[in-house]
Design a protein around this motif. Structure first.
Motif, mmCIF file in Angstrom:
data_model
loop_
_atom_site.group_PDB
_atom_site.id
_atom_site.type_symbol
_atom_site.label_atom_id
_atom_site.label_comp_id
_atom_site.label_asym_id
_atom_site.label_seq_id
_atom_site.Cartn_x
_atom_site.Cartn_y
_atom_site.Cartn_z
ATOM 1 N N ILE A 16 0.836 -1.201 0.000
ATOM 2 C CA ILE A 16 0.000 0.000 0.000
ATOM 3 C C ILE A 16 0.870 1.249 0.000
ATOM 4 O O ILE A 16 0.556 2.234 -0.679
ATOM 5 N N SER A 17 1.985 1.218 0.709
ATOM 6 C CA SER A 17 2.888 2.374 0.720
ATOM 7 C C SER A 17 3.433 2.661 -0.675
ATOM 8 O O SER A 17 3.489 3.825 -1.105
ATOM 9 N N MET A 20 0.628 4.087 -2.770
ATOM 10 C CA MET A 20 0.364 5.483 -2.417
ATOM 11 C C MET A 20 1.436 6.408 -2.987
ATOM 12 O O MET A 20 1.138 7.528 -3.407
ATOM 13 N N TYR A 23 0.521 6.844 -6.590
ATOM 14 C CA TYR A 23 -0.651 7.717 -6.702
ATOM 15 C C TYR A 23 -0.249 9.180 -6.474
ATOM 16 O O TYR A 23 -0.708 10.072 -7.180
ATOM 17 N N THR A 24 0.591 9.419 -5.492
ATOM 18 C CA THR A 24 1.031 10.784 -5.193
ATOM 19 C C THR A 24 1.829 11.352 -6.354
ATOM 20 O O THR A 24 1.650 12.523 -6.723
ATOM 21 N N THR A 63 -7.712 10.059 -9.222
ATOM 22 C CA THR A 63 -6.501 9.837 -8.425
ATOM 23 C C THR A 63 -6.755 10.177 -6.965
ATOM 24 O O THR A 63 -6.298 9.469 -6.067
ATOM 25 N N ARG A 64 -7.511 11.226 -6.723
ATOM 26 C CA ARG A 64 -7.855 11.591 -5.334
ATOM 27 C C ARG A 64 -8.641 10.462 -4.671
ATOM 28 O O ARG A 64 -8.351 10.075 -3.532
ATOM 29 N N GLN A 67 -6.442 7.555 -3.878
ATOM 30 C CA GLN A 67 -5.682 7.818 -2.661
ATOM 31 C C GLN A 67 -6.553 7.618 -1.422
ATOM 32 O O GLN A 67 -6.117 7.014 -0.442
ATOM 33 N N GLY A 70 -7.101 3.935 -0.917
ATOM 34 C CA GLY A 70 -5.839 3.304 -0.514
ATOM 35 C C GLY A 70 -5.469 3.612 0.923
ATOM 36 O O GLY A 70 -5.092 2.713 1.687
ATOM 37 N N ILE A 71 -5.606 4.869 1.312
ATOM 38 C CA ILE A 71 -5.310 5.259 2.699
ATOM 39 C C ILE A 71 -6.291 4.601 3.661
ATOM 40 O O ILE A 71 -5.906 4.140 4.735
ATOM 41 N N SER A 106 -9.659 0.826 -4.900
ATOM 42 C CA SER A 106 -8.584 1.741 -5.266
ATOM 43 C C SER A 106 -7.888 1.290 -6.542
ATOM 44 O O SER A 106 -7.631 2.092 -7.454
#
Length: 135
Positions: A16-17, A20, A23-24, A63-64, A67, A70-71, A106
Motif C-alpha cells: 500500500i505504501s 500510495m 498515486y502521489t 486519483t484523489r 488515494q 488506498g489510505i 482503489s
C-alpha cells in the motif's frame, strides 16, 4: 476459518505504501500539467486546452479517490492489527476483509484512470498523425 495473524495485514503495508507513492506521483504530475495548461490558456484561450483541462480534472479526481480508498485500506489494516492484538479475532477478520475491498476499489479506479490516460494520449497521437498527413 483460518487464523489471522499480525503478519498478514502487516504484509500489505509495503504494498500500500508503494501504491500510495505512485498515486502521489500521478497527482503531482497532473497538478503540474494543469498549472502549465492554465497559464497557456490564459494566453491563447484555445478550446482544445479546455478539453485537456477537463480530461485532467477527471483524472485528478479519480486519483484523489484512489488515494482515499488506498489510505482507508491502510487504516483498516492497522485497525485489524490492533484487533488481533487485543484478541478480537473474528472482528479483525471482517475488518481485514473490508480493508481488502477498499484496496480492490482503489486498484479498480487506477485501471479506469489508466484507460482515460491512454485515450487522451491516443487523441494526441491522432492529432499528430493528422497534422503529418496534411504536410
Amino acid at each position: 476459518m483460518e487464523q489471522l495473524t499480525l503478519t498478514t495485514p502487516a504484509l500489505l503495508f509495503s504494498a500500500i505504501s508503494l501504491i500510495m507513492l505512485a498515486y502521489t506521483n500521478r497527482f503531482l504530475a497532473y497538478a503540474a500539467v494543469i498549472r502549465n495548461l492554465h497559464d497557456i490558456y490564459l494566453e491563447k484561450k484555445d478550446d482544445s486546452l479546455l478539453r485537456q483541462i477537463k480530461n485532467l480534472k477527471l483524472r485528478l479526481n479519480l486519483t484523489r479517490w484512489m488515494q482515499i480508498f488506498g489510505i482507508s485500506s491502510l487504516l483498516f489494516c492497522v485497525l485489524t492489527m490492533f484487533l488481533i492484538y487485543v484478541g478480537l479475532q473474528i472482528t479483525a477478520v471482517y475488518i481485514f476483509g473490508f480493508a481488502l475491498i477498499l484496496l480492490i476499489i482503489s486498484l479498480g479506479l487506477l485501471i479506469k484512470e489508466i484507460q482515460i490516460s491512454a485515450q487522451a494520449l491516443q487523441h494526441h497521437i491522432a492529432d499528430i498523425e493528422e497534422h503529418l498527413e496534411r504536410k
